[in-house]
Design a protein around this motif. Structure first.
Motif, PDB file in Angstrom:
ATOM      1  N   ALA A   1       1.200  -1.449   0.099  1.00 10.52           N
ATOM      2  CA  ALA A   1       0.417  -0.033  -0.155  1.00 10.52           C
ATOM      3  C   ALA A   1       0.960   1.652   0.155  1.00 10.52           C
ATOM      4  CB  ALA A   1      -1.226  -0.256   1.500  1.00 10.52           C
ATOM      5  N   HIS A   2       0.157   2.043  -0.784  1.00  8.95           N
ATOM      6  CA  HIS A   2       0.611   3.153  -1.066  1.00  8.95           C
ATOM      7  C   HIS A   2       0.534   4.713  -1.066  1.00  8.95           C
ATOM      8  CE1 HIS A   2       4.338   0.746  -2.474  1.00  8.95           C
ATOM      9  NE2 HIS A   2       3.342   0.592  -3.547  1.00  8.95           N
TER      10      HIS A   2
ATOM     11  N   ALA B   1      -5.826  -5.216  -1.270  1.00  7.51           N
ATOM     12  CA  ALA B   1      -4.970  -4.747  -0.374  1.00  7.51           C
ATOM     13  C   ALA B   1      -5.188  -3.970   0.489  1.00  7.51           C
ATOM     14  CB  ALA B   1      -4.538  -3.521  -1.470  1.00  7.51           C
ATOM     15  N   PRO B   2      -4.154  -3.605   1.369  1.00  6.41           N
ATOM     16  CA  PRO B   2      -4.483  -3.763   2.602  1.00  6.41           C
ATOM     17  C   PRO B   2      -5.177  -2.746   3.110  1.00  6.41           C
ATOM     18  CG  PRO B   2      -2.079  -3.387   1.860  1.00  6.41           C
ATOM     19  CD  PRO B   2      -3.027  -4.037   1.243  1.00  6.41           C
ATOM     20  N   THR B   3      -5.997  -2.134   2.621  1.00 10.30           N
ATOM     21  CA  THR B   3      -6.936  -0.531   2.672  1.00 10.30           C
ATOM     22  C   THR B   3      -7.993  -1.345   3.419  1.00 10.30           C
ATOM     23  OG1 THR B   3      -7.525  -0.230   0.564  1.00 10.30           O
ATOM     24  CG2 THR B   3      -5.807   1.225   1.666  1.00 10.30           C
ATOM     25  N   GLY B   4      -8.372  -2.367   2.289  1.00 11.61           N
ATOM     26  CA  GLY B   4     -10.196  -2.750   2.669  1.00 11.61           C
ATOM     27  C   GLY B   4     -11.534  -2.163   1.832  1.00 11.61           C
TER      28      GLY B   4
ATOM     29  N   GLU C   1      -2.286   3.823  -5.457  1.00 16.63           N
ATOM     30  CA  GLU C   1      -1.951   2.880  -4.029  1.00 16.63           C
ATOM     31  C   GLU C   1      -1.274   1.974  -3.696  1.00 16.63           C
ATOM     32  OE1 GLU C   1      -4.937   4.980  -1.582  1.00 16.63           O
ATOM     33  OE2 GLU C   1      -6.121   5.354  -3.045  1.00 16.63           O
ATOM     34  N   LEU C   2      -1.497   0.989  -4.944  1.00 20.40           N
ATOM     35  CA  LEU C   2      -0.993  -0.105  -4.931  1.00 20.40           C
ATOM     36  C   LEU C   2      -0.192  -0.817  -5.791  1.00 20.40           C
ATOM     37  CD1 LEU C   2      -4.584  -2.119  -5.719  1.00 20.40           C
ATOM     38  CD2 LEU C   2      -2.823  -1.286  -3.441  1.00 20.40           C
ATOM     39  N   LEU C   3       0.198   0.214  -7.002  1.00 16.03           N
ATOM     40  CA  LEU C   3       1.626   0.217  -7.340  1.00 16.03           C
ATOM     41  C   LEU C   3       2.020   1.409  -7.350  1.00 16.03           C
ATOM     42  CD1 LEU C   3       0.304  -1.697 -10.445  1.00 16.03           C
ATOM     43  CD2 LEU C   3       1.722  -2.729  -9.045  1.00 16.03           C
ATOM     44  N   ALA C   4       3.301   1.491  -6.814  1.00 18.75           N
ATOM     45  CA  ALA C   4       4.584   2.620  -7.536  1.00 18.75           C
ATOM     46  C   ALA C   4       5.337   2.856  -8.342  1.00 18.75           C
ATOM     47  CB  ALA C   4       5.379   3.053  -5.507  1.00 18.75           C
TER      48      ALA C   4
END
Length: 315
Positions: free
Chosen positions: A7-8, A71-74, A84-87
């Motif tokens: 998560a980003h 992903a972690p945010t749910g 937020e998932l790839l950086a």
């Protein structure tokens, strides 16, 4: 279904991701190379992948999924951005389509490119081989089908060519994504635009003079009818479309605006609050206010709803 192990924070400035999408376990490989905006929402990514790969997103399959994130945010898919998932290069995202056949895809970031000029929301720049036919038993069923095309002839189109792929045809399909607007990082949460349009029109109709409610506390029939016409809801609703107590979209639109303290009732009148008056002529601020105040866009802003038994009378 999409998932990532990271998560980003959202990027302060938009970029373009060059991403390779592979259909897992396909031999020979079935893949697409895409240019994707970093601010793409996951539900929009789902639409892009469906078109780019060649899936039909058929609503007849109860086992299909949209691109919900685990992903972690749910968080719901329309509240999670791709960045937020790839950086960075080598970051991966995993996407599953149709839990029945279980088509698994892996997205890998190959490059992070600066944003230059106006670009379409998604662009295909490469790829290989055709998308498998739907309902052929997943990747292993498809590999068996390639060995013996007679085993699943009923799901294979007569003109199916497993070697066919066209960048031009893929981009034509991507251009047909009418629900996918060109990213505008300064424009707030785009998913709340229909809701902001509806609320804004209601606020403008009430205006500085307010509207006198009926004795039962409802909007006058003429206002209900006008709202249904202005918002193009008339053809989507079965009912009289004149009484607020039997026209749930208008009732819930008004209730949402009141709950957000944009409207107030006073001595039988519906009036704008100070915040409602301030946001009435500022659509961008109104959209951002709705996005910050509501977890998801209201059901009446989806454009797809069915009538119910009607709301209760206002308290």
């Amino acid at each position: 279904m999409a998932r990532s192990t990271r998560a980003h924070a959202r990027r302060p400035q938009p970029v373009t991701y060059q991403v390779r999408v592979d259909l897992d376990d396909a031999k020979p490989p079935i893949w697409r190379r895409l240019l994707l905006p970093s601010e793409l929402m996951l539900d929009e990514l789902h639409a892009v992948l469906q078109q780019a790969m060649g899936w039909t997103d058929s609503p007849s399959s109860s086992t299909r999924s949209s691109c919900s994130t685990t992903a972690p945010t749910g968080s719901p898919e329309n509240r999670v951005r791709l960045d937020e998932l790839l950086a960075e290069p080598t970051d991966r995202l995993f996407y599953r389509y149709d839990f029945g056949d279980g088509w698994e895809h892996t997205l890998v970031v190959e490059n992070v490119l600066p944003r230059t000029g106006d670009k379409p929301p998604a662009l295909c720049i490469g790829g290989a081989r055709a998308c498998p036919p739907e309902d052929c038993g997943g990747i292993w069923g498809y590999l068996n089908l390639l060995q013996d095309p007679t085993i699943a002839h009923e799901v294979v189109p007569d003109n199916f060519d497993p070697t066919h792929f066209s960048v031009e045809e893929t981009n034509a399909a991507l251009r047909d994504l009418t629900a996918l607007p060109v990213p505008n990082p300064e424009g707030g949460d785009r998913h709340f635009q229909p809701a902001a349009t509806a609320v804004g029109r209601l606020l403008n109709r009430i205006g500085t003079q307010g509207i006198r409610l009926t004795a039962a506390g409802y909007l006058p029939p003429a206002v209900v009818t006008a709202a249904m016409d202005e918002l193009r809801w008339r053809d989507q609703w079965i009912g009289t479309r004149t009484r607020e107590d039997t026209t749930a979209p208008v009732f819930d639109l008004r209730e949402t605006a009141a709950q957000l303290r944009l409207l107030r009732r006073y001595r039988g009148q519906l009036l704008l609050t100070k915040k409602g008056a301030a946001l009435r002529d500022d659509p961008e601020s109104l959209r951002r206010y709705l996005a910050a105040s509501l977890p998801t866009p209201p059901w009446w802003a989806s454009g797809r709803y069915a009538p119910d038994t009607g709301p209760a009378a206002p308290s």
